[in-house]
Write a protein that holds these residues in place. Structure first.
Motif, PDB file in Angstrom:
ATOM      1  N   HIS A  10       0.768  -1.329  -0.024  1.00 51.77           N
ATOM      2  CA  HIS A  10      -0.032   0.016  -0.131  1.00 51.77           C
ATOM      3  C   HIS A  10       0.960   1.378  -0.018  1.00 51.77           C
ATOM      4  CE1 HIS A  10       0.878  -0.151   4.350  1.00 51.77           C
ATOM      5  NE2 HIS A  10       0.262   1.172   4.498  1.00 51.77           N
ATOM      6  N   ASP A  11       1.996   1.281   0.484  1.00 44.78           N
ATOM      7  CA  ASP A  11       2.890   2.487   0.703  1.00 44.78           C
ATOM      8  C   ASP A  11       4.020   2.565  -0.126  1.00 44.78           C
ATOM      9  OD1 ASP A  11       1.548   4.238   2.435  1.00 44.78           O
ATOM     10  OD2 ASP A  11       2.711   3.629   4.362  1.00 44.78           O
ATOM     11  N   LYS A  56       6.143   5.459  -1.244  1.00 39.82           N
ATOM     12  CA  LYS A  56       7.044   6.221  -0.443  1.00 39.82           C
ATOM     13  C   LYS A  56       8.367   5.926  -0.830  1.00 39.82           C
ATOM     14  CE  LYS A  56       4.601   6.871   3.698  1.00 39.82           C
ATOM     15  NZ  LYS A  56       4.343   6.293   5.061  1.00 39.82           N
ATOM     16  N   HIS A  97       2.661   9.962  -2.302  1.00 41.87           N
ATOM     17  CA  HIS A  97       3.020   8.733  -2.489  1.00 41.87           C
ATOM     18  C   HIS A  97       1.891   7.755  -2.742  1.00 41.87           C
ATOM     19  CE1 HIS A  97       1.316   8.037   1.661  1.00 41.87           C
ATOM     20  NE2 HIS A  97       1.067   6.988   1.423  1.00 41.87           N
ATOM     21  N   HIS A 122      -5.450   4.601   0.144  1.00 38.32           N
ATOM     22  CA  HIS A 122      -5.840   4.072   1.333  1.00 38.32           C
ATOM     23  C   HIS A 122      -5.724   5.413   2.357  1.00 38.32           C
ATOM     24  CE1 HIS A 122      -1.440   4.489   0.662  1.00 38.32           C
ATOM     25  NE2 HIS A 122      -1.152   4.689   1.745  1.00 38.32           N
ATOM     26  N   HIS A 123      -5.597   6.585   1.784  1.00 40.50           N
ATOM     27  CA  HIS A 123      -5.639   7.568   2.879  1.00 40.50           C
ATOM     28  C   HIS A 123      -6.927   8.464   2.683  1.00 40.50           C
ATOM     29  CE1 HIS A 123      -1.863   7.539   4.923  1.00 40.50           C
ATOM     30  NE2 HIS A 123      -1.423   7.059   3.681  1.00 40.50           N
TER      31      HIS A 123
HETATM   32 FE   FE2 Z   1       0.217   5.691   3.114  1.00 43.51          FE
END
Ligand code: FE2
Length: 358
Positions: free
Chosen positions: A179-180, A183, A208, A232-233
């Motif tokens: 998910h990240d 980044k 990101h 997801h945010h």
């Molecule tokens: Fe995130």
């Protein structure tokens, strides 16, 4: 007490003093047992020498009466925890290489291999609750990769709570892990910054989500995994990013991973704050959860996560330690605890609260 160069440190040694880095930020607290990961981390932050306890002190510590030690102390000395920790960090090193190649060299994602790694970490726990294991590892804080694996493990448990099929569970586990991934394209000077981000830095950090989607969009993986990287945010009340979508526009998997990721972020140490006690996070979710998160998911999460901490030892606000014995479904953040031989219902004793898991 001995003063050793970082190059001479070995796994199992215990820090005798807090280690601080530039800006007077605590990097590793006194009393921490060193692991390869932590020794590497000290090197990464250019720490030259640290004070460690003499071996005899370590032995004394080891001989502490396990019958009176807290639940997490007992767990940390179990063979299951040691096996879990070893498998966890073996996987982290693997993911670092994998994610770099995926993000920078368009390497094809092998979903089965990545999900299989997460399952091998789960299996190494010998059936012990994953949340208890993760709580014991809260000193391993600020890495994107630790957060990715934590979120993936939480998603796997969460998916089972939701009664998902194996196919959906595997896709959700992969979504938590990736998910990240965006980044990787955000500068370390921003992701590792210990002060509050400026508005322009915050925009770069929030990007990101878009980078993550770009990295994944041409991969031959479940489409929901790509949606998770992007969304997801996002929050159901439209307060999220990058698009400020409302509930009906947000992918279901992104809603689920959003809860797991937020829970892990809040309960982990960050460069700019200590970890937040899971019961404070549960309370925060109870207060704002139904606006920000989909009721179908947040209610299931809260009910199960509270129960996952039964048997844990906690520090109460008046300084006494107690054991969680029963969850009150009306007040999930205020369970019944047992201090000595006294049962305390925290939903009725509102001047007392859980300060920390110990
Ligand atoms: Fe995130």
């Amino acid at each position: 007490m001995a003063f050793l160069a970082v190059g001479d440190l070995k796994e199992g040694m215990i820090l005798a003093e807090d280690v601080f880095i530039f800006g007077n930020k605590l990097l590793v607290p006194k009393g921490t047992e060193l692991t390869d990961y932590l020794i590497n981390k000290l090197g990464f932050y250019s720490v030259q020498r640290v004070k460690i306890k003499e071996i005899s002190s370590v032995d004394d510590n080891e001989s502490e009466d396990l019958s009176v030690a807290s639940y997490s102390k007992r767990l940390k000395r179990s063979s299951e925890y040691k096996a879990f920790k070893e498998e966890f960090f073996k996987s982290i090193y693997k993911f670092k290489t994998n994610f770099f190649e995926i993000a920078n060299n368009d390497e094809k994602i092998d979903s089965n291999e990545l999900v299989g790694r997460v399952y091998s970490v789960i299996e190494s726990s010998g059936g012990i609750n994953v949340f208890d294991m993760l709580h014991c590892m809260r000193e391993y804080d600020d890495s994107t990769y630790v957060h990715a694996l934590n979120t993936s493990l939480i998603c796997n448990v969460f998916g089972k709570w939701l009664g998902m099929s194996k196919k959906d569970l595997d896709a959700l586990t992969l979504a938590g892990l990736l998910h990240d991934i965006g980044k990787i394209r955000v500068s370390d000077s921003i992701t590792r910054k210990t002060e509050e981000l400026t508005p322009s830095e915050r925009n770069l950090m929030q990007a990101h989500t878009i980078y993550g989607y770009e990295i994944l969009k041409n991969q031959d993986i479940d489409e929901r995994v790509k949606a998770v990287a992007l969304m997801h945010h996002e929050r159901c009340d439209g307060t999220g990013y990058p698009k400020a979508y409302k509930s009906s526009q947000i992918n279901d998997f992104a809603k689920i991973v959003g809860i797991a990721s937020e829970y892990d972020s809040l309960t982990s140490a960050r460069a700019y704050r200590d970890p937040i006690c899971p019961f404070d996070v549960i309370k925060q979710f109870e207060l704002e959860g139904l606006q920000k998160y989909d009721a179908r998911y947040i209610l299931t999460f809260l009910e199960h996560i509270s129960s996952a901490f039964i048997n844990n030892t906690v520090l109460l606000s008046d300084g006494q330690t107690a054991e969680i014995v029963m969850i009150n479904k009306q007040f999930l953040s205020r369970p019944v605890v047992k201090a000595g031989s006294t049962f305390i219902d925290l939903s009725k004793n509102t001047d007392l609260y859980i300060k920390a898991l110990v």
